[in-house]
Design an enzyme around this catalytic site. Structure first.
Site, PDB file in Angstrom:
ATOM      1  N   LYS A 106       0.860  -1.185   0.000  1.00  0.00           N
ATOM      2  CA  LYS A 106       0.000   0.000   0.000  1.00  0.00           C
ATOM      3  C   LYS A 106       0.888   1.224   0.000  1.00  0.00           C
ATOM      4  O   LYS A 106       2.007   1.185   0.520  1.00  0.00           O
ATOM      5  CB  LYS A 106      -0.880   0.028   1.256  1.00  0.00           C
ATOM      6  CG  LYS A 106      -2.142   0.814   1.076  1.00  0.00           C
ATOM      7  CD  LYS A 106      -3.192  -0.012   0.370  1.00  0.00           C
ATOM      8  CE  LYS A 106      -4.483   0.731   0.185  1.00  0.00           C
ATOM      9  NZ  LYS A 106      -5.531  -0.163  -0.340  1.00  0.00           N
ATOM     10  N   GLY A 218     -20.148   6.528   2.640  1.00  0.00           N
ATOM     11  CA  GLY A 218     -19.098   6.847   1.655  1.00  0.00           C
ATOM     12  C   GLY A 218     -19.723   6.824   0.271  1.00  0.00           C
ATOM     13  O   GLY A 218     -20.398   5.846  -0.089  1.00  0.00           O
ATOM     14  N   GLY A 220     -17.883   7.652  -2.665  1.00  0.00           N
ATOM     15  CA  GLY A 220     -16.795   7.805  -3.633  1.00  0.00           C
ATOM     16  C   GLY A 220     -16.915   6.694  -4.650  1.00  0.00           C
ATOM     17  O   GLY A 220     -18.016   6.170  -4.889  1.00  0.00           O
ATOM     18  N   GLY A 223     -18.482   3.420  -2.881  1.00  0.00           N
ATOM     19  CA  GLY A 223     -19.826   3.624  -2.329  1.00  0.00           C
ATOM     20  C   GLY A 223     -20.853   3.921  -3.408  1.00  0.00           C
ATOM     21  O   GLY A 223     -21.944   3.335  -3.427  1.00  0.00           O
TER      22      GLY A 223
HETATM   23  P1  NAD Z   1     -12.886   7.489  -2.878  1.00  0.00           P
HETATM   24  O1  NAD Z   1     -11.846   8.495  -2.624  1.00  0.00           O
HETATM   25  O2  NAD Z   1     -13.415   7.348  -4.259  1.00  0.00           O
HETATM   26  O3  NAD Z   1     -14.141   7.762  -1.917  1.00  0.00           O
HETATM   27  C1  NAD Z   1     -14.035   7.907  -0.540  1.00  0.00           C
HETATM   28  C2  NAD Z   1     -15.394   8.347   0.003  1.00  0.00           C
HETATM   29  O4  NAD Z   1     -15.340   8.386   1.414  1.00  0.00           O
HETATM   30  C3  NAD Z   1     -15.814   9.738  -0.464  1.00  0.00           C
HETATM   31  O5  NAD Z   1     -17.195   9.735  -0.744  1.00  0.00           O
HETATM   32  C4  NAD Z   1     -15.561  10.592   0.750  1.00  0.00           C
HETATM   33  O6  NAD Z   1     -16.384  11.743   0.790  1.00  0.00           O
HETATM   34  C5  NAD Z   1     -15.895   9.622   1.848  1.00  0.00           C
HETATM   35  N1  NAD Z   1     -15.299  10.002   3.117  1.00  0.00           N
HETATM   36  C6  NAD Z   1     -14.084  10.541   3.356  1.00  0.00           C
HETATM   37  N2  NAD Z   1     -13.940  10.767   4.660  1.00  0.00           N
HETATM   38  C7  NAD Z   1     -15.084  10.335   5.244  1.00  0.00           C
HETATM   39  C8  NAD Z   1     -15.552  10.308   6.583  1.00  0.00           C
HETATM   40  N3  NAD Z   1     -14.800  10.786   7.593  1.00  0.00           N
HETATM   41  N4  NAD Z   1     -16.759   9.753   6.806  1.00  0.00           N
HETATM   42  C9  NAD Z   1     -17.519   9.302   5.788  1.00  0.00           C
HETATM   43  N5  NAD Z   1     -17.145   9.332   4.518  1.00  0.00           N
HETATM   44  C10 NAD Z   1     -15.945   9.844   4.262  1.00  0.00           C
HETATM   45  O7  NAD Z   1     -12.320   6.104  -2.320  1.00  0.00           O
HETATM   46  P2  NAD Z   1     -12.782   4.619  -2.692  1.00  0.00           P
HETATM   47  O8  NAD Z   1     -11.875   4.100  -3.706  1.00  0.00           O
HETATM   48  O9  NAD Z   1     -14.256   4.616  -2.919  1.00  0.00           O
HETATM   49  O10 NAD Z   1     -12.453   3.853  -1.337  1.00  0.00           O
HETATM   50  C11 NAD Z   1     -13.405   3.714  -0.272  1.00  0.00           C
HETATM   51  C12 NAD Z   1     -12.988   2.571   0.628  1.00  0.00           C
HETATM   52  O11 NAD Z   1     -12.947   1.374  -0.134  1.00  0.00           O
HETATM   53  C13 NAD Z   1     -11.602   2.707   1.259  1.00  0.00           C
HETATM   54  O12 NAD Z   1     -11.618   2.135   2.543  1.00  0.00           O
HETATM   55  C14 NAD Z   1     -10.715   1.888   0.348  1.00  0.00           C
HETATM   56  O13 NAD Z   1      -9.546   1.441   0.982  1.00  0.00           O
HETATM   57  C15 NAD Z   1     -11.667   0.759   0.040  1.00  0.00           C
HETATM   58  N6  NAD Z   1     -11.328  -0.009  -1.168  1.00  0.00           N
HETATM   59  C16 NAD Z   1     -11.232   0.606  -2.368  1.00  0.00           C
HETATM   60  C17 NAD Z   1     -10.919  -0.142  -3.489  1.00  0.00           C
HETATM   61  C18 NAD Z   1     -10.892   0.462  -4.852  1.00  0.00           C
HETATM   62  O14 NAD Z   1     -10.831  -0.302  -5.820  1.00  0.00           O
HETATM   63  N7  NAD Z   1     -10.962   1.758  -5.018  1.00  0.00           N
HETATM   64  C19 NAD Z   1     -10.688  -1.512  -3.371  1.00  0.00           C
HETATM   65  C20 NAD Z   1     -10.803  -2.126  -2.123  1.00  0.00           C
HETATM   66  C21 NAD Z   1     -11.128  -1.349  -1.027  1.00  0.00           C
END
Ligand code: NAD
Length: 417
Positions: A106, A218, A220, A223
């Protein structure tokens, strides 16, 4: 967020549980508890106003016994070495659970990307990757997106790495735009995997998916796509949230419209058909059937676990639940699909992307989604069988499978010299 216990404490406590049940050699247990390599960097970037600022970043490579390192890059103000180490460790177990030939890594940069312009983000990404050059590469360590990094960030990574090599190396990074060799279905792969595992869980509970209520924390990449797939499947999306807070309507929200609203205003809040504006903490405790935490770590703790009403929790985020909360959820008979299984669809399609790049092929969306579904169902099944055999919960079963496979790989390779 519960500050009492950090993600690394959680990851190490989970490893201890698995090591004890697997009766691991104490030396192997310590081996698994430490990253193989950690690189800390001070990244100088020029701000648009001409000032120089230095940002801290790192890349943590946990264990590569089963294949090259693989893991996302996160840009967030809370990034620190302990968090990135925990995330790298979870990546190792995750890759082993879905049985893809990678080890866990990571990366992170401590910054507030909302305060950086696109040009500053590009300079940051290129300089950061330049500082990691000797440590990454298609057969060494392959980055991917995570919080606040996206396909554009991956394009800059590919370009920076390729410039230094002198030829185009699309296989050095995954989660790229499709035009640059990205895989069909990668953007929504994590969410698709989460929804596949929720469907499998609901089958076991004899619960119908159609008409059930889901709350998603979430909004992003993960979500929003989870909400979209749920909505398309006939599930009622009753609440979503982002860093500024959430919105709730027990009759259901249309995530496509919420997405448009967020694009225009920067937040889900203020969406017109929402009944109530809620906090992120309130979202977790809503009356719903399925809860999908898709934001940050340590959201479900001993303080709120007792108040959760969902029957199924699909952990899209990494590390959203603490071990104390796990115990409470278990007592409440809530079916929790752990992060290292539930969100493994992302790394699985990243693996497909890497394979397509190495072979210079491009698979159709149908091919990608079919292969993803097959792998997710097999992993869910493997974890379920371990759960039944060991008479334990799903997180412990997933850890037993992931940690066990990595430990076996290390023992089989032997210790050099
Ligand atoms: P992203 O940056 O696209 O979205 C993150 C979201 O979290 C945003 O909507 C943001 O507003 C929200 N957020 C930030 N701080 C927050 C808080 N304090 N409370 C509530 N919401 C909050 O990121 P992502 O890629 O969607 O990742 C989200 C989660 O999924 C992370 O834990 C990441 O490690 C995990 N994840 C992502 C992937 C991937 O393929 N992108 C794969 C496995 C796991």
């Amino acid at each position: 967020m519960n500050k009492e216990i950090g993600p690394l404490d959680v990851a190490l406590e989970q490893l201890d549980i698995a090591a004890e049940m697997l009766e691991l050699d104490p030396g192997i247990h310590v081996f698994l508890s430490r990253p193989k390599r950690t690189l800390s960097v001070s990244i100088p970037i020029r701000r648009d106003n001409g000032n120089i600022c230095i940002l801290w970043g790192c890349r943590v490579q946990h264990i590569d016994a089963r294949g090259p390192f693989k893991g996302g890059i996160r840009y967030h103000p809370n990034v620190d070495l302990a968090e990135v180490t925990a995330l790298a460790m979870w990546m190792t177990w995750k890759c082993a659970i879905v049985d893809i030939p990678y080890g866990g890594a990571k990366g992170g940069v401590c910054c507030n990307p909302k305060e950086l312009s696109q040009a500053e983000l590009e300079r940051l990404t290129r300089r950061y990757i330049n500082m990691l050059l000797d440590f990454i590469g298609p057969h060494r360590d392959v980055p991917a997106p995570d919080i606040y990094t996206n396909a554009q960030t991956m394009a800059w990574i590919m370009d920076t790495y390729s410039r230094f090599k002198g030829y185009s190396v699309p296989e050095c990074v995954t989660g790229k735009p499709i035009i640059l060799g990205g895989s069909e279905g990668r953007v929504e792969a994590t969410s698709r995997g989460v929804m596949i595992s929720i469907k499998e869980a609901s089958k076991r509970l004899g619960m119908k998916m159609k008409g059930t209520k889901v709350a998603v924390q979430g909004f992003g990449n993960v979500g929003w796509n989870a909400a979209k797939i749920a909505f398309d499947t006939g599930i009622k999306v009753i609440a979503v949230s982002d860093s500024r807070g959430g919105i709730h309507n027990p009759q259901g929200l249309n995530p496509y419209k919420v997405f448009e609203h967020k694009k225009k205003t920067g937040s889900v809040q203020g969406f017109k058909t929402a009944r109530n504006e809620i906090t992120n903490a309130e979202l977790l405790e809503l009356d719903c059937d399925i809860l999908i935490p898709a934001a940050l770590e340590n959201q479900i703790t001993k303080l709120n676990a007792g108040k959760i009403k969902a029957k199924i929790i699909g952990e899209a985020a990494n590390g959203p639940t603490t071990p104390q909360a796990d115990k409470i959820l278990r007592e409440k008979d809530i079916f929790l699909i752990p992060d290292i299984l539930a969100n493994s669809g992302g790394v699985t399609v990243s693996y497909f992307e890497w394979v397509q790049n190495l072979t210079r092929e491009h698979w159709t969306l149908k091919q990608v989604n079919e292969k993803l579904e097959k792998i997710m169902i097999k992993a869910f099944d493997d974890v379920s069988k371990t759960m039944e055999k060991e008479k334990t919960d799903m997180r412990t079963a997933a850890l037993l499978l992931g940690v066990g496979r990595v430990a076996e790989a290390i023992e089989t390779l032997g210790l050099w010299p």
